[in-house]
Design an enzyme around this catalytic site. Structure first.
Site, PDB file in Angstrom:
ATOM      1  N   LYS A  28      24.139  23.555   2.375  1.00  0.00           N
ATOM      2  CA  LYS A  28      23.047  23.942   1.478  1.00  0.00           C
ATOM      3  C   LYS A  28      23.380  23.554   0.048  1.00  0.00           C
ATOM      4  O   LYS A  28      22.538  23.155  -0.719  1.00  0.00           O
ATOM      5  CB  LYS A  28      22.917  25.472   1.490  1.00  0.00           C
ATOM      6  CG  LYS A  28      21.938  26.027   2.467  1.00  0.00           C
ATOM      7  CD  LYS A  28      21.872  27.542   2.246  1.00  0.00           C
ATOM      8  CE  LYS A  28      21.530  28.266   3.514  1.00  0.00           C
ATOM      9  NZ  LYS A  28      21.912  29.671   3.503  1.00  0.00           N
TER      10      LYS A  28
HETATM   11  N1  GLU Z   1      23.553  34.685   7.809  1.00  0.00           N
HETATM   12  C1  GLU Z   1      24.588  33.815   8.294  1.00  0.00           C
HETATM   13  C2  GLU Z   1      24.463  32.451   7.613  1.00  0.00           C
HETATM   14  O1  GLU Z   1      23.418  32.125   7.087  1.00  0.00           O
HETATM   15  C3  GLU Z   1      24.537  33.579   9.783  1.00  0.00           C
HETATM   16  C4  GLU Z   1      24.801  34.810  10.558  1.00  0.00           C
HETATM   17  C5  GLU Z   1      25.128  34.619  12.014  1.00  0.00           C
HETATM   18  O2  GLU Z   1      24.467  33.796  12.678  1.00  0.00           O
HETATM   19  O3  GLU Z   1      26.001  35.298  12.501  1.00  0.00           O
HETATM   20  O4  GLU Z   1      25.436  31.726   7.635  1.00  0.00           O
END
Ligand code: GLU
Length: 278
Positions: A252
């Site tokens: 990102k």
């Molecule tokens: N929120 C986490 C991220 O964007 C991913 C969480 C998960 O899939 O365990 O990297």
């Protein structure tokens, strides 16, 4: 009800930037696995990090998902709406003496020079675990910023040997102690990634966690938390990450191939789906 009908998957992005092709692939894997089994696919916004998450990135996630035609079942869960639930979990762990407040700053930890590196970065040397309860409470009362860390050795001893089920690879033994006393409540919020993701997978009835392989190691901590809290454990399927032409993983931060950019450049959604290597 057959086993196939109980499959619940999720896509759980953090709105800290624009989604790229790698996210589209992760979302599609999760939604397809649910659809193939006649199960449910959930969308969750992991936005507890108030310093990095932005409403415009969340809006962009919704727009990107709509563009890709990936629709979640049921309402979208936003972690920032559930901070009291995470606080209640922390209270339970605190009552079992499984947490301690840590006042160290990042630079103090780096300067300590004795922090060995674990699978998730530097391992905290445990400095604040040695503070007396009264001393720690007086610093909290004085308003000193602090996070809350897990007493890892104590938790691992209570939990005993642990494993998790990785699709296609069988049972994988866990070594949560390699991560040291992980943070379960950040300084700026009553929760942390490990705590909130594990709680939410349980509370939402997720039975199959599909996610990128960069999070595989975190599963060791997640299994420990599930065991401490008596939360049922999902199965896991970690997938390889998409890479760019030079072999580097998409990020990102680099703004690499963001979906909104591809959309703005007029790429048809069919072409995006074709590039996902599924
Ligand atoms: N929120 C986490 C991220 O964007 C991913 C969480 C998960 O899939 O365990 O990297």
């Amino acid at each position: 009800m057959t086993q196939a009908h109980t499959i619940v998957t999720r896509f759980a992005p953090s709105p800290t930037g624009y989604l790229h092709l790698g996210h589209a692939r992760a979302a599609l894997i999760a939604s397809r696995r649910a659809a193939e089994a006649g199960g449910r696919f959930l969308l969750r916004i992991e936005n507890i990090d108030a310093t990095r998450c932005r409403p415009e990135f969340e809006a962009a996630i919704m727009a990107d998902m709509a563009w890709l035609g990936i629709v979640g079942d049921g309402p979208v869960r936003r972690q920032s709406d559930h901070l009291a639930d995470y606080a209640a979990v922390l209270d339970k762990l605190r009552a079992r003496d499984l947490l301690y407040p840590c006042f160290c700053t990042r630079s103090e930890i780096a300067r300590s020079g004795i922090a060995p590196h674990g699978p998730d970065g530097p391992v905290y040397p445990g400095t604040c675990s040695l503070l007396s309860r009264d001393h720690a409470l007086s610093r909290i009362a004085a308003g000193e910023p602090h996070c809350w860390r897990l007493r890892m050795a104590h938790a691992a001893e209570i939990a005993g040997p642990l494993d998790y089920e990785e699709e296609g690879r069988g049972l994988i033994g866990c070594d949560p102690e390699a991560f040291g006393d992980v943070v379960l409540a950040r300084k700026d919020c009553r929760g942390s990634y490990h705590l909130c993701v594990t709680h939410d997978d349980w509370v939402q009835g997720v039975t199959l966690v599909t996610r990128g392989e960069e999070l595989r190691a975190a599963t060791h901590i997640h299994r420990l938390l599930q065991t401490m809290m008596k939360w049922s454990a999902p199965r896991y399927a970690h997938h390889a990450l998409l890479t760019d032409a030079s072999g580097a993983k998409l990020s990102k931060r680099d703004g690499a191939l963001s979906l909104r950019q591809l959309r703005a450049e007029g790429m048809p959604v069919e072409d995006v789906l074709r590039r996902l290597d599924l």
